[in-house]
Each structure stands twice: as C-alpha cells, then as structure tokens.
Design a protein around this motif. Sequence first.
Motif, PDB file in Angstrom:
ATOM      1  N   ASN A 239      57.859  18.047 -50.195  1.00 37.10           N
ATOM      2  CA  ASN A 239      57.421  18.238 -48.819  1.00 37.10           C
ATOM      3  C   ASN A 239      57.485  19.708 -48.448  1.00 37.10           C
ATOM      4  O   ASN A 239      58.200  20.500 -49.056  1.00 37.10           O
ATOM      5  CB  ASN A 239      58.221  17.371 -47.834  1.00 37.10           C
TER       6      ASN A 239
ATOM      7  N   ILE B 200      53.022  21.631 -54.190  1.00 36.20           N
ATOM      8  CA  ILE B 200      52.775  20.711 -55.303  1.00 36.20           C
ATOM      9  C   ILE B 200      53.043  21.382 -56.644  1.00 36.20           C
ATOM     10  O   ILE B 200      53.674  20.787 -57.532  1.00 36.20           O
ATOM     11  CB  ILE B 200      51.345  20.155 -55.223  1.00 36.20           C
TER      12      ILE B 200
ATOM     13  N   HIS C 298      54.443  14.320 -50.780  1.00 36.61           N
ATOM     14  CA  HIS C 298      53.603  14.119 -51.956  1.00 36.61           C
ATOM     15  C   HIS C 298      54.490  13.532 -53.055  1.00 36.61           C
ATOM     16  O   HIS C 298      55.581  14.047 -53.312  1.00 36.61           O
ATOM     17  CB  HIS C 298      52.995  15.430 -52.438  1.00 36.61           C
TER      18      HIS C 298
ATOM     19  N   SER D  53      49.502  11.690 -52.140  1.00 45.92           N
ATOM     20  CA  SER D  53      49.856  12.344 -50.886  1.00 45.92           C
ATOM     21  C   SER D  53      49.807  11.335 -49.743  1.00 45.92           C
ATOM     22  O   SER D  53      48.815  10.621 -49.588  1.00 45.92           O
ATOM     23  CB  SER D  53      48.894  13.503 -50.606  1.00 45.92           C
TER      24      SER D  53
END
Length: 424
Positions: free
Chosen positions: A358, A340, A379, A389
């Motif tokens: 991903n 992330i 996400h 998510s």
Amino acid sequence: MTGELQGRRVLLIIGGGIAAYKSLDLIRRLRDAGGQVRCVMTAGAQEFVTPLAAAALSGEKTWTDLFDRADEAAIGHIRLARDADCVVVAPATANLMARMAQGHADDLATTVLLATRLPVLIAPAMNPAMWAHPATQRNLATLKRDGVRTVGPDSGPMAEPETGAGRMAEPMAIVAATQALFDVAQTPRDGALAGRHVLVTSGPTHEPIDPVRYIANRSSGRQGHAIAAAAARAGARVTLVSGPVGIPAPPGVDLVPVETARQMQAAVDAALPADIAIFAAAVADWRTDRDAARKIKKVGGGPPALALVENPDILATVAAMRAGRPALVVGFAAETHDVIALARAKRARKGCDLMIANDVSAGSGVAGGVMGGARNAVHLIDAGDAVISWPEMDKDMVAERLIAECVTRLEGLSEADLDAGSQA
C-alpha cells in the motif's frame, strides 16, 4: 458499476442528517447498478428530504410510520426486515448508530434493523466532534462486533463551518460497498477457517532510546486488528501479537501484547505452529545498540550520537522455516513511491507467499491517510508476481477480502503442504 447489483433488493434507511440529500442520489446510483430500492425514512430524515422525492426516485412506496394501520396489519416491519437482500443505512447519524448499538426499536427504522437477519451496511455522517466522541466509537465497535459493515466517513468540509472526519461517503463508494456485500469471493464463509490457527502481528514496535524516548512509526494497528477480527469471524483460533496501540483487541482472539521487535519475534516463535501467518505489524527496522538506563540530557555540544543496529526480520525468518512453516505466509509492504516494484522485490527477498502493498505517502489519495486512518487501498502480489489491485475501502473490508483470499489459497494447497504447516 452498471449491472453489478442486478436483481438485488436494497432496503435503504435514510437517517435524519443534512447528508440525507445525498441519499436521493444514492437511490439513483443503486438503481443504475441494477438494484431495486425500497426506502424507510426516519422522522428526522423527513425534515431534510421528502418521502415523495424518495418514492419518485426509487419507484417504490417510501415507508415512514411504525404504527401505520394498513401496513402493520400484515406485520409490515417484519416484512420489510426480510423482503430484501441487504439493508443500507445512509446517512447513519450518531443518534441512529447509538440506537442500533443498544437495540432500540422505537420507530420503524430501528424496529426493522432489530428484526432483520440481512447484511447491514452503514454510512456514518455527523459532526467531526460527534464522530470522534468515545460514545460514538464505542457504539461503532459494538456494531462491528455484531457484524455490521461500514463505509466512510470521509474527511472534508462539513455543512457547518468545520472540517474533519464525518462526511458521509460519496454515493458511488456506498454502491461499491453494497456490491461487496454480495461478492462471495470477498467474504470468508462462516466456519471456513474452523480448526485452523491464524497468527497475526499488528501495530508498531517501540524501540527504546532511554527511559522516556523511543524509535517508532505511525502505525495505529487498525489494519492488523481488523484482519485478526475477520479471521476469528471465519472460525479460526487467532493469536494476535500486537505492539502498543490505542485500540482494543477484537473479541475472540488471544492477544499477546509486546513493545519491541525482539519481544514480537519471541511471541511469534511461541505462537507457532500456525496454518496462516499474516505479518501486518510495522516493525521498526532498527534499534539503538543499547538503551540508556537514565534519560539522556541536553547539555550542549549537539545531539547525542545514536548507534543503530538492525532488528530481527520476523517475516523473512518465518517464511524461511524448514519445519513448521505456516502453509501461507503473508507480508505487508508500506511504501511511499514505486509501490508495486518495491513490494515485488520485498516479496522475493522475504520469501513470503503473498505481499500486501500500500501507498502510505501523503499523496496516496486515500481519505484520511493510510497510517492511522480508517481506509486503505492495497495491491496483492503473489509468488508468480501477479498483481491484484483493490479499490480504496474501509480497513475492515480489506481485512474481510484478505481473509477470503487466504481461505481460497489455503484450499488450493495439498494436504502435505497443510500438514507441514501444522506440525512442528
């Protein structure tokens, strides 16, 4: 999961494979989620589990016979095909999938499937060799074109002493996929993108080193092609710019095949303007400064020195366009760690509206692996750094949800924003 299927009527068709024993647990799980379950069993299924067991767990009669005098007096197979909210086939054996794809109606299960207008979800289950067979994959492609959804199969040990892809998805995964059939926000409406142009890139690029070698990555193109297919089903005119892949282009899209990043950039430029541009391709970051005209020979003295130069950044270039920029620009970030955080930084650096991140590491936990596999867990990161998510699911379902998300975001834009993207 409790209550998410509240009041939904699920017609469960149980096929004739050893995985039928899992269907008994699936009945219970569907009911725990609030669903009402009615079962149809094939003759093969009854060799593994009994109609009495299915009836006891569902609280409903189990249907088995197409030529039952009492049931068919009221056209029972048509009533079964209509008197539900969805049809789930679990396990969907290779034989049952083949009969579905060819439109057979020689028993109660296939007759119901041919007569239904309801959403259909299948959970394939079979020996790995049968799953990998070209005939099964052709049948699967036909069913997907017909709008059938899939969940699984998973990889792992089989009933016979073999391991591979072919295990029926676990009951809770099937319940989640069933629930997704009814989530309007996750499925693009028919015609929602009518009159819109969607540009999708897919697959890897191959950057030549010499006539027989190239730089590439492990992308199969499955996710990008699934996105293109979902956009076409939503009514869009779709241009699919794809690197070299081993899968066919979805029906109803305009395929532009390319090999290198520079060819992909040229094809993207030629395809614009577009309302939505989704860059799912795994473009090679670098290429050699020049590819040799003849095969580089191993003649001793160590490996050759390859000078690398950076490839064009297609996503950043399109996102930064002043005139003719698509109203919605979506990028993909395949990461192996700090997924992330790295995707947020990439979205800001590229300037796109939405980044799909991903985990493609060996430890991602996604069944079969993401690169080249059939499943994904992603996400979504938007311009405000908000993160949404999604759980692991088939790439087709990821594609459906992404296109639905794009539809929602496109509808939230002003007419001026949309006009800017459609006029160059």
